[in-house]
Motif scaffolding. Structure first.
Motif, PDB file in Angstrom:
ATOM      1  N   ASN A  30      89.158 -49.015  -7.573  1.00  0.00           N
ATOM      2  CA  ASN A  30      87.845 -48.616  -8.074  1.00  0.00           C
ATOM      3  C   ASN A  30      87.566 -49.236  -9.443  1.00  0.00           C
ATOM      4  O   ASN A  30      86.419 -49.565  -9.772  1.00  0.00           O
ATOM      5  CB  ASN A  30      87.745 -47.095  -8.156  1.00  0.00           C
ATOM      6  N   TYR A  89      86.827 -46.698   5.623  1.00  0.00           N
ATOM      7  CA  TYR A  89      87.873 -46.232   6.538  1.00  0.00           C
ATOM      8  C   TYR A  89      87.496 -46.748   7.914  1.00  0.00           C
ATOM      9  O   TYR A  89      86.548 -46.269   8.540  1.00  0.00           O
ATOM     10  CB  TYR A  89      87.990 -44.703   6.544  1.00  0.00           C
ATOM     11  N   ARG A  98      93.806 -46.104  -5.351  1.00  0.00           N
ATOM     12  CA  ARG A  98      92.354 -45.887  -5.411  1.00  0.00           C
ATOM     13  C   ARG A  98      91.822 -46.117  -6.827  1.00  0.00           C
ATOM     14  O   ARG A  98      90.777 -46.758  -7.017  1.00  0.00           O
ATOM     15  CB  ARG A  98      92.019 -44.468  -4.958  1.00  0.00           C
ATOM     16  N   TYR A 130      87.757 -52.090   0.311  1.00  0.00           N
ATOM     17  CA  TYR A 130      89.162 -51.755   0.587  1.00  0.00           C
ATOM     18  C   TYR A 130      89.240 -50.494   1.427  1.00  0.00           C
ATOM     19  O   TYR A 130      88.264 -49.758   1.591  1.00  0.00           O
ATOM     20  CB  TYR A 130      89.952 -51.601  -0.711  1.00  0.00           C
ATOM     21  N   GLN A 131      90.405 -50.249   1.953  1.00  0.00           N
ATOM     22  CA  GLN A 131      90.681 -49.012   2.679  1.00  0.00           C
ATOM     23  C   GLN A 131      92.170 -48.703   2.550  1.00  0.00           C
ATOM     24  O   GLN A 131      92.983 -49.559   2.179  1.00  0.00           O
ATOM     25  CB  GLN A 131      90.309 -49.136   4.150  1.00  0.00           C
ATOM     26  N   LYS A 155      97.263 -50.234   1.908  1.00  0.00           N
ATOM     27  CA  LYS A 155      95.996 -50.430   1.212  1.00  0.00           C
ATOM     28  C   LYS A 155      95.658 -51.902   1.399  1.00  0.00           C
ATOM     29  O   LYS A 155      96.364 -52.780   0.918  1.00  0.00           O
ATOM     30  CB  LYS A 155      96.142 -50.095  -0.277  1.00  0.00           C
ATOM     31  N   ALA A 207      92.615 -54.747   0.885  1.00  0.00           N
ATOM     32  CA  ALA A 207      91.339 -55.017   0.227  1.00  0.00           C
ATOM     33  C   ALA A 207      90.855 -56.404   0.613  1.00  0.00           C
ATOM     34  O   ALA A 207      91.654 -57.288   0.956  1.00  0.00           O
ATOM     35  CB  ALA A 207      91.490 -54.903  -1.289  1.00  0.00           C
ATOM     36  N   GLU A 261      85.528 -48.015  -1.148  1.00  0.00           N
ATOM     37  CA  GLU A 261      86.481 -47.598  -0.116  1.00  0.00           C
ATOM     38  C   GLU A 261      85.796 -47.400   1.235  1.00  0.00           C
ATOM     39  O   GLU A 261      84.762 -46.736   1.344  1.00  0.00           O
ATOM     40  CB  GLU A 261      87.197 -46.316  -0.519  1.00  0.00           C
TER      41      GLU A 261
END
Length: 578
Positions: free
Chosen positions: A62, A70, A58, A133-134, A158, A160, A68
């Motif tokens: 960031n 979900y 993260r 991203y998530q 992850k 992105a 982010e």
């Protein structure tokens, strides 16, 4: 946390079904437990480690402007059908129907879902670039789940995605992600390399794979120590020595070879045809543009076909070796007597693809498409109707580097820990995701995709950081910064000193585990070594002199430290590097 209350079910022996080091140690240290093949539960220690990995992910996403999301793990078939991957991916995808009979799937990745959001919400170049991203659970019906957390059926990734108005923007986004990945793996204490790799089912124009060297790895990496060239063998090339062929005959000559079925058979007496002068012929049934197609692949006799290179070269979404009856129906002979000479006359729709290592070769020997017969004096480009030339060969150690030409390639085992792709307009074109340029012209959004497996990071960290006593976690991933070990909890002075130190370390901002179990000191030391906490502070007899023992798990060095100084010293050590 107090060890007496914390759930850490350590094991003294290696589990019988665990093969690689990381699998053994993750089970023995009470970090994970297997529910089913390729499906694992994180226990409390494992969850703490996974959360630390995710926090690093993260922070670095960031840092480059990532936002982010979900997104759902359950997807309707329609979006995958739009991109064409519903049929292209095959059995690796978990598919199901809902109660109304609609086709659904469990997400392997989320290109389609992110693209659907972009096409519905982004209208103008002024809204670009975007970095999304998530961190989400993915599903893959892995045919051979094994090696603990390395090859799973459900895993945390992850992923992105970048969205730009042009290729120049994609290049900048790709470079940002590449640098972020380098920082992520460095912070996680993993030694890694960046190598060229196949884009596979993801598609796109370019990809870079991040790999960690380990004997447990399932990828083979070819690298040049002289110039730094590195590539997965599914993409790697090399420079072969130039072969000077004799002219041979003007017309190929058929000859009998009773009982000859292999390259080795033809190299023996009485034929004595070296493998370097033979043409290996392999028949496949490949799915190309949604249709099955018979393909004949040709290589030098001493070379091995790399199937990823093969499928990538012909644009196939799947391929398999042809069955014996299919081969005979196609070419009129059995494997061992096959060749490209006259093959088009027998099977007009046959696609013939040849490895570049055969380019220009003359006076070669190949099967005659007639059982127990071969043909010699074959000039490839004169006698075989090749539809496509491509790099099909598997590179091996000792071959010359394709970049510098002077270095010698080394091939080693590694595991993939991350992969970044320049998708281009593959998904935006098929799904209709466009934006208006400054001139008011609609253009497809230019995309990139970037994935990291959380379990892959954990596995690589263990594979590269262990000894005979257990795991040695990098500080950034360790479930605790330090463990305070009271050698005798029945000793009131020791117990009180341990409790106070435990609280002082917590107040200093450190994650601390207090080993307050009524166990022998040796048992406590073995458990602490096994789970890999970077620093162990032991309270024993020297507490009467105001001293404790500080043990460094990585260096295995111990020193006596004043009780009054231990908090500051551990705080300083915990913050220094990985």
């Amino acid at each position: 946390m107090r060890w007496s209350q914390f759930f850490i079910p350590t094991l003294r022996e290696d589990p019988a079904d665990a093969e690689v080091v990381s699998h053994k140690l993750l089970l023995r240290a009470g970090i994970v437990r297997q529910l089913s093949a390729g499906i694992y539960s994180y226990l409390p220690l494992g969850q703490r480690i996974a959360l630390k990995v995710m926090q690093i992910l993260r922070e670095e996403m960031n840092r480059i402007g990532g936002q982010e999301f979900y997104l759902p793990a359950l997807h309707p078939a329609e979006v995958w059908q739009e991109s064409g991957r519903w049929s292209a991916i095959g059995d690796d995808m978990f598919r199901l129907k809902d109660r109304k009979g609609a086709d659904m799937c469990l997400g392997m990745t989320h290109e389609e879902i992110f693209t659907s959001i972009a096409r519905n919400e982004i209208r103008s170049y002024k809204q670009l670039p975007q970095v999304w991203y998530q961190i989400q659970i993915k599903f893959r019906d892995e045919p051979r789940p094994k090696s603990g957390l390395m090859r799973l059926r459900t895993f945390i990734m992850k992923d992105a995605y970048t969205f730009d108005v042009d290729r120049a923007g994609l290049d900048r986004s790709f470079a940002d992600q590449r640098e972020a990945y380098k920082r992520i793996f460095t912070r996680c204490g993993i030694e890694f390399s960046i190598v060229e790799a196949s884009s596979g089912a993801m598609g796109g124009s370019e990809s870079s794979e991040f790999v960690a060297k380990t004997d447990a790895g399932e990828d083979l990496i070819a690298s040049c120590p002289s110039c730094g060239y590195a590539a997965n063998v599914e993409k790697a090339t090399s420079r072969l020595p130039v072969v000077e062929d004799e002219a041979g005959s003007d017309v190929p000559e058929e000859f009998a070879t009773p009982g000859v079925r292999t390259i080795e058979d033809l190299a023996r007496t009485p034929y004595l045809v070296p493998a370097t002068r033979q043409i290996k012929s392999l028949v496949f049934i490949a799915t190309i543009d949604g249709e099955p197609r018979a393909v004949l692949a040709l290589l030098r006799g001493d070379h091995q076909l790399h199937e990823v290179k093969f499928t990538d070269s012909i644009g196939a979404t799947a391929s398999r070796a042809a069955h014996p009856e299919e081969i005979r129906d196609l070419l009129g002979a059995s494997a061992g007597s096959l060749g490209g000479v006259g093959a088009k006359q027998t099977a007009s729709k046959l696609l013939i693809i040849s490895d570049l290592g055969l380019k220009g070769r003359r006076n070669m020997t190949t099967g005659a498409n007639k059982d127990d017969h071969h043909i010699r004096g074959v000039a490839i480009e004169r006698d075989i109707q090749v539809d496509q030339w491509a790099d099909l060969r598997t590179v091996t150690s000792g071959e010359a580097c394709p970049r510098c030409g002077t270095g010698v390639l080394e091939v080693y085992k590694a595991m993939e820990i991350g992969h970044i792709f320049k998708l281009g307009t593959k998904y935006s074109e098929s799904m209709g995701a466009t934006v208006l340029t400054q001139d008011g012209k609609p253009v497809p959004i230019v995309m990139g995709s970037y994935g990291i497996g959380v379990e892959r990071i954990i596995t690589a960290a263990v594979e590269q950081n262990y000894d005979e006593n257990g795991i040695i976690w990098p500080k950034t991933l360790a479930p605790f910064d330090a463990v305070v070990t009271i050698t005798n909890v029945k000793d009131e002075k020791l117990r009180e000193a341990g409790e106070k130190l435990y609280k002082d370390l917590q107040h200093a901002g450190l994650d601390v585990l207090l080993d307050d179990r009524d166990e022998r000191a040796g048992v406590k030391f073995k458990d602490a070594d096994l789970i890999g906490i970077p620093y162990r502070i032991t309270l024993g007899k020297k507490i009467a002199d105001g001293m404790v023992e500080l043990f460094d798990r990585r260096t295995k060095q111990s020193e006596d430290v004043k009780l009054a100084d231990i908090v500051a010293q551990v705080q300083k050590l915990a913050l220094a590097g990985v």
